[in-house]
Design a protein around this motif. Structure first.
Motif, PDB file in Angstrom:
ATOM      1  N   TRP A 133      49.026 -36.392 -41.581  1.00  0.00           N
ATOM      2  CA  TRP A 133      48.768 -37.015 -43.007  1.00  0.00           C
ATOM      3  C   TRP A 133      47.456 -38.014 -42.631  1.00  0.00           C
ATOM      4  CZ3 TRP A 133      49.484 -42.690 -42.403  1.00  0.00           C
ATOM      5  CH2 TRP A 133      49.001 -43.269 -43.497  1.00  0.00           C
ATOM      6  N   GLU A 134      47.361 -38.593 -41.575  1.00  0.00           N
ATOM      7  CA  GLU A 134      46.316 -39.442 -41.146  1.00  0.00           C
ATOM      8  C   GLU A 134      45.057 -38.492 -41.123  1.00  0.00           C
ATOM      9  OE1 GLU A 134      42.958 -39.811 -38.213  1.00  0.00           O
ATOM     10  OE2 GLU A 134      44.945 -38.918 -37.506  1.00  0.00           O
ATOM     11  N   ARG A 135      44.941 -37.266 -40.562  1.00  0.00           N
ATOM     12  CA  ARG A 135      43.832 -36.189 -40.661  1.00  0.00           C
ATOM     13  C   ARG A 135      43.577 -36.012 -42.076  1.00  0.00           C
ATOM     14  NH1 ARG A 135      44.020 -32.349 -35.393  1.00  0.00           N
ATOM     15  NH2 ARG A 135      43.998 -34.144 -33.938  1.00  0.00           N
ATOM     16  N   SER A 136      44.592 -35.846 -42.970  1.00  0.00           N
ATOM     17  CA  SER A 136      44.125 -35.469 -44.405  1.00  0.00           C
ATOM     18  C   SER A 136      43.238 -36.543 -45.098  1.00  0.00           C
ATOM     19  CB  SER A 136      45.372 -35.153 -45.133  1.00  0.00           C
ATOM     20  OG  SER A 136      46.253 -36.325 -45.247  1.00  0.00           O
ATOM     21  N   LEU A 137      43.957 -37.785 -44.632  1.00  0.00           N
ATOM     22  CA  LEU A 137      43.090 -38.884 -45.222  1.00  0.00           C
ATOM     23  C   LEU A 137      41.468 -38.949 -44.766  1.00  0.00           C
ATOM     24  CD1 LEU A 137      45.801 -41.705 -45.222  1.00  0.00           C
ATOM     25  CD2 LEU A 137      44.954 -40.471 -47.042  1.00  0.00           C
ATOM     26  N   PHE A 138      41.483 -38.584 -43.489  1.00  0.00           N
ATOM     27  CA  PHE A 138      40.250 -38.771 -42.799  1.00  0.00           C
ATOM     28  C   PHE A 138      39.136 -37.785 -43.472  1.00  0.00           C
ATOM     29  CE2 PHE A 138      37.094 -37.019 -39.499  1.00  0.00           C
ATOM     30  CZ  PHE A 138      36.449 -38.291 -39.407  1.00  0.00           C
ATOM     31  N   HIS A 139      39.884 -36.379 -43.608  1.00  0.00           N
ATOM     32  CA  HIS A 139      38.945 -35.524 -43.886  1.00  0.00           C
ATOM     33  C   HIS A 139      38.582 -35.532 -45.458  1.00  0.00           C
ATOM     34  CE1 HIS A 139      39.031 -32.686 -40.675  1.00  0.00           C
ATOM     35  NE2 HIS A 139      40.257 -33.018 -40.535  1.00  0.00           N
ATOM     36  N   ARG A 140      39.415 -36.368 -46.233  1.00  0.00           N
ATOM     37  CA  ARG A 140      38.895 -36.782 -47.740  1.00  0.00           C
ATOM     38  C   ARG A 140      37.742 -37.470 -47.739  1.00  0.00           C
ATOM     39  NH1 ARG A 140      44.084 -38.937 -50.470  1.00  0.00           N
ATOM     40  NH2 ARG A 140      43.094 -39.897 -51.924  1.00  0.00           N
ATOM     41  N   MET A 141      37.480 -38.456 -46.845  1.00  0.00           N
ATOM     42  CA  MET A 141      36.484 -39.187 -46.652  1.00  0.00           C
ATOM     43  C   MET A 141      35.224 -38.259 -45.948  1.00  0.00           C
ATOM     44  SD  MET A 141      37.445 -42.961 -45.029  1.00  0.00           S
ATOM     45  CE  MET A 141      37.686 -42.370 -43.413  1.00  0.00           C
ATOM     46  N   LYS A 142      35.575 -37.647 -45.162  1.00  0.00           N
ATOM     47  CA  LYS A 142      34.581 -36.930 -44.337  1.00  0.00           C
ATOM     48  C   LYS A 142      33.933 -35.811 -45.211  1.00  0.00           C
ATOM     49  CE  LYS A 142      33.997 -34.088 -40.269  1.00  0.00           C
ATOM     50  NZ  LYS A 142      34.596 -33.432 -39.130  1.00  0.00           N
ATOM     51  N   HIS A 143      34.922 -35.059 -46.076  1.00  0.00           N
ATOM     52  CA  HIS A 143      34.218 -34.082 -46.990  1.00  0.00           C
ATOM     53  C   HIS A 143      33.358 -34.554 -47.833  1.00  0.00           C
ATOM     54  CE1 HIS A 143      34.167 -30.313 -49.067  1.00  0.00           C
ATOM     55  NE2 HIS A 143      34.434 -30.783 -50.214  1.00  0.00           N
ATOM     56  N   THR A 144      33.402 -35.773 -48.344  1.00  0.00           N
ATOM     57  CA  THR A 144      32.409 -36.227 -49.411  1.00  0.00           C
ATOM     58  C   THR A 144      31.086 -36.661 -48.763  1.00  0.00           C
ATOM     59  OG1 THR A 144      34.290 -37.042 -50.674  1.00  0.00           O
ATOM     60  CG2 THR A 144      32.173 -38.098 -51.371  1.00  0.00           C
ATOM     61  N   ILE A 145      31.368 -37.514 -47.572  1.00  0.00           N
ATOM     62  CA  ILE A 145      30.035 -37.973 -46.959  1.00  0.00           C
ATOM     63  C   ILE A 145      29.222 -36.617 -46.425  1.00  0.00           C
ATOM     64  CG2 ILE A 145      30.718 -38.235 -44.542  1.00  0.00           C
ATOM     65  CD1 ILE A 145      29.392 -40.941 -44.748  1.00  0.00           C
ATOM     66  N   LEU A 146      29.923 -35.613 -46.101  1.00  0.00           N
ATOM     67  CA  LEU A 146      29.259 -34.402 -45.654  1.00  0.00           C
ATOM     68  C   LEU A 146      28.419 -33.558 -46.943  1.00  0.00           C
ATOM     69  CD1 LEU A 146      31.784 -32.323 -43.185  1.00  0.00           C
ATOM     70  CD2 LEU A 146      29.427 -33.548 -42.879  1.00  0.00           C
TER      71      LEU A 146
END
Length: 935
Positions: A429-442
């Motif tokens: 769950w924590e990684r899914s939240l982080f990947h949501r942020m990361k995907h946009t900034i990438l």
């Protein structure tokens, strides 16, 4: 050049022309068949027209038949012509007109050809020769037929020369169709009806074009414009070739007349193309992407409605836009269109400015902006869109705050994916939240300048801080799980395989009867295995012991599944046993629990002998199951026999095939079904588990008591129901058997004795219970015969109890009483036969002697003879069958006996009359002889 558009266009033209010619050929074949078959056939005369015309004209009967035939022809031709004149083209346009004339030509041609037949011409010559009045009517009809046939033939021949051009224009796009039809319409030949049936004006084509798919409409508009330009280019190309050849004079015509109209039409097409292009640009802007980003689909739909309304004035034109005379009207329409475009464009800019302040998704907005770099849209709006990157960064900051808020709120109780354990699920769950942020900034890094400014650096710093917090949470969750696993896992692996739920482990085996067991595989151990698998997949280094346990997951699943199935099987068997059967199988159940004992006392999940233990348990449960099945099989056998006995009907007799086939009482008693069910034998309940004649019958006492009680109640029910059924049959209105009336002077009696038969039936029904010998107390062994008084052997059976049961005794007494009532009614019915008693009660010899002594006259003899003869015929007219409840009384034997007695009286009287007449005859003869002597 291969692959160029010109090549595909030429191939398409060839294909279309081939298909049109093929269709034309098929239509020609169809018309030929219609002409050969003839939709309208002239009926030929029924008389022969062979011979000379003058001879046929001289025969009035032949002329009359031929005149009627000609009248029919004229009616047919007139009706066919009028029918064709009423028809109209089926469709619009020149092709429908051509098809209309072809059909008329085919029909009229068939009629016209039939009028040229030799038979028809000869019939017309005959009526003309006969100077018939029909001659004046024939020629006008034939002339009208010829006129319409010639018109149709000429029109078909002319229209066929331009059919190809019409088809090219008609099968082209809608705009091509409009252009070509107008061009051909300006050169259409006089004398046809084509002008009256030309297609809709070009303004209707524009209205249709505005409703067509935009891409398709743009393509067709561009094709129409290019086609109009090609006309001018083709003219100058041909002119150049002529001038270059030097063989012809200079080719010069009035260019205004040639090209003014087509150039103007091309400009109209260019305007239409620009209109469609503007609409496409607006639709590209206000598409699904903008709806997803702004979250205001209603306002976007309103703007699109205004965009679609740009073409509304063009859909309802009241003038011909392709006419140069209407150019000022068209210019006004286009000016209004441009003004409305500017208004919509301004509104779109305001909407975009407002929408990007309340974005729903930074990534979706970013994707939309990138898309606008590569698609065609309004230039002013496109520039406006490219200035919105700062708004996207602001929206991304809001999304980071939302994600961080979700993370903080659910930190202690995170939502888990389905089937994921707590720790691995929380990390996912924590990684899914982080990947949501990361995907946009990438995605933002695809445009370098978006993150280079101050706003971009601020966004990047915020992203790193939230990501660092999430990473610390992930490491902390893993370390807590690792420490707990290293502490708990060894103890979990040392737990026993089974746990006993119903009794304590240290109680004696006698208290373990019906014990319930459960598998002792801890849910925490299952969770550790799942956590180990998922955490290792997430890249964590798990403890060695946990990893070894997880590697044995398949083995543990196999063991737990096998043990659970074995326990379910055991519990199912225990659940099927009654209390008596549980007591009976107590020793075997204790032996089975001894096999289970090592599973809840010695073996644990580290043991190596789990597989062997499971095999031993399965074998013990299988042996126990065979014993249970044997007992249930024998119990079911007893139950099935008792059910069969309970439902046995001893007094069921099949219905006779006819009324004359009813049996007598004795035969009815003999044909009754007999109880053929074998009583339960020795050793049936226990199935051989105990040797009843040598062991302590204690375990069997309760089981045998159940079967003994059940058997007694079933036999009671059987006897009561059969007696009750027999009693109902006796009182019913359906005859079961028949009896005869016989004359046994001086009384009339029934034969045979029905009372005895009923008593015998009742006795048989109850005495059948003697076949069921009682068991000895506490066992299933039959009681041996006992010696009674005077050395009499007595068999102890259920009969002694059944025969004194009040309900059965009541039914047994009721049956003879009911039979007696029926017999009393029958005897009352036989009272009317007593009037014939003098026939057999008086002594015939004495009566005849006294009657003869009186020397009665012949009239007295005649009176007596008449009485007895009438009696003999009268008795046979009485009903010879009487049904009373279950008994059918046959009166035939009684009637025959009475008739025979009456006839015997007639014979005796005849003998007396004969003797008396003979004496008188002899006496008269003697007197005559004496008188002869004196003569």
């Amino acid at each position: 050049v291969p692959g160029e558009p010109g090549e595909s266009h030429s191939v398409q033209l060839i294909r279309d022309e081939f298909l049109m010619n093929l269709q034309k050929f098929a239509n020609g074949i169809q018309r030929t068949m219609q002409q050969l078959e003839g939709e309208i056939k002239l009926e030929m005369p029924s008389v022969s027209v062979e011979g000379e015309v003058s001879e046929l004209a001289a025969d009035p009967e032949t002329v009359e038949v031929l005149e009627q035939c000609v009248i029919n022809w004229l009616n047919q031709i007139s009706a066919a012509v009028q029918d064709q004149l009423k028809k109209t083209p089926q469709g619009h346009g020149p092709l429908a007109e051509i098809e209309f004339w072809r059909e008329r030509n085919a029909t009229l041609s068939a009629l016209h050809e039939q009028t040229k037949l030799p038979v028809v011409r000869k019939v017309l010559d005959v009526i003309k020769e006969a100077d018939s009045m029909l001659v004046a009517n024939v020629q006008p009809v034939l002339t009208e037929l010829f006129k319409f046939h010639t018109e149709a033939s000429d029109n078909v021949r002319f229209l066929s020369t331009v059919e190809r051009h019409f088809k090219v224009g008609w099968h082209a796009s809608a705009f091509h169709s409009s252009f070509w039809l107008r061009l051909l319409g300006s050169n259409r030949p006089p004398g046809t009806r084509l002008a009256a049936r030309s297609p809709a004006p070009a303004r209707h084509a524009i209205s249709w074009l505005c409703r067509e798919n935009r891409t398709s409409a743009q393509h067709k508009t561009l094709e129409a414009k290019n086609t109009l330009k090609l006309w001018k280019k083709a003219y100058f190309d041909v002119r150049a070739k002529i001038e270059a050849s030097g063989r012809e004079a200079r080719w010069e015509f009035d260019r205004k007349r040639l090209f003014e109209r087509t150039d103007y039409m091309a400009s109209i097409c260019r305007d239409l193309y620009a209109v469609l292009q503007v609409m496409e640009e607006f639709h590209n802007i206000f598409g699904p992407e903008l709806k997803a980003v702004t979250g205001d689909p209603k306002r976007i739909d309103d703007v699109l409605c205004r965009v679609d309304g740009l073409v509304t004035p063009m859909e309802s034109l009241t003038f011909d836009p392709f006419s140069i005379k209407s150019s000022h009207f068209w210019k006004y329409v286009m000016d209004e269109f441009k003004i409305e475009v500017m208004v919509i464009e301004k509104e779109a800019k305001n909407f975009i400015d407002e929408s990007f302040k309340t974005l729903r998704s930074a990534e979706a907005a970013f994707d939309m902006l990138l898309k606008f770099k590569h698609i065609r849209s309004r230039e002013a709006i496109n520039r406006q869109m490219m200035l919105k990157f700062n708004d996207i960064l602001a929206q991304y900051c809001k999304e980071i705050d939302i994600i961080n808020k979700l993370f903080v709120q659910n930190l202690e109780n995170p939502p888990l994916y389905k089937n994921l354990p707590p720790v691995a699920g929380a990390i996912c769950w924590e990684r899914s939240l982080f990947h949501r942020m990361k995907h946009t900034i990438l995605r933002f890094q695809e445009v370098e300048e978006i993150l280079e400014g101050d706003r971009g650096q601020e966004v990047k710093q915020k992203y790193l801080e939230v990501g660092r917090t999430m990473k610390e949470y992930e490491d902390r969750k893993y370390e807590q799980w690792r420490d707990a696993t290293e502490q708990v896992l060894p103890n979990l692996m040392k737990k026993s395989l089974l746990t006993k739920l119903s009794t304590a482990v240290d109680e004696p085996l006698t208290a373990e009867r019906g014990a319930v067991f459960a598998i002792n595989f801890s849910p925490a151990l299952k969770e550790i295995i799942h956590e180990t698998k998922y955490l290792e997949q997430l890249g964590f280094i798990v403890p060695e012991l946990a990893r070894n346990v997880a590697l044995q997951e398949d083995k543990f699943l196999r063991y737990t599944d096998g043990i659970q199935r074995m326990l379910d099987h055991y519990h199912m068997l225990i659940g099927t046993l009654s209390e008596a059967e549980t007591v009976l199988l107590d020793d075997h159940a204790q032996e089975l629990i001894r096999v289970f004992r090592s599973g809840y006392k010695r073996l644990n999940w580290n043991s190596l002998g789990i597989g062997d233990y499971l095999t031993r348990c399965k074998q013990a449960v299988g042996k126990f199951e065979s014993l249970v099945h044997q007992i249930h099989k024998n119990a079911d056998d007893i139950a099935s026999r008792l059910v069969l006995i309970e439902g046995m009907n001893l007094f069921k007799y099949p219905a006779p095939k006819s009324e004359e086939e009813l049996p007598g009482p004795k035969k009815y008693n003999e044909t009754q079904p007999r109880l053929s069910v074998t009583p339960p034998q020795r050793g049936v309940p226990c199935g051989g588990l105990l040797t009843c004649d040598s062991c302590d019958p204690g375990p069997l006492r309760q089981l045998c008591s159940v079967f003994r009680s059940h058997g007694y109640s079933v036999i009671c029910i059987y006897a009561f129901r059969n007696l009750q059924s027999f009693n109902a049959l006796i009182l019913g209105n359906v005859p079961l058997f028949q009896t005869e009336t016989i004359l046994t002077a001086p009384e009339i009696i029934l034969h045979p004795n029905i009372d005895k038969m009923c008593v015998h039936c009742v006795r048989n029904c109850v005495e059948i219970s003697k076949n069921f010998v009682r068991w000895m107390n506490g066992s299933c062994i039959e009681c041996p015969p006992q010696k009674g008084e005077e050395e009499e052997v007595v068999v102890i059976s259920f009969y002694n109890d059944i025969s004194v049961t009040p309900q059965i005794v009541e039914q047994a007494v009721m049956i003879p009483q009911n039979i007696h009532r029926i017999l009393v009614n029958l005897m009352k019915y036989l009272q009317k036969w007593k009037r014939y008693r003098p026939l057999w009660k008086l002594d015939k010899a004495i009566v005849m002697e006294k009657f003869a002594a009186r020397k009665p006259p012949c009239t007295a003899y005649d009176e007596k003879l008449q009485f007895y003869s009438k009696t003999a015929s009268e008795v046979m007219r009485h009903p010879l069958v009487k049904d009373e409840r279950c008994i059918r009384l046959q009166l035939g034997p009684l009637a025959n006996t009475v008739q025979e007695n009456a006839k015997s009286w007639v014979v005796s009287l005849g003998k007396l009359l004969n003797e008396s007449a003979k004496e008188e005859l002899y006496s008269l003869h003697e007197e005559i002889e004496v008188l002869n002597c004196y003569v």
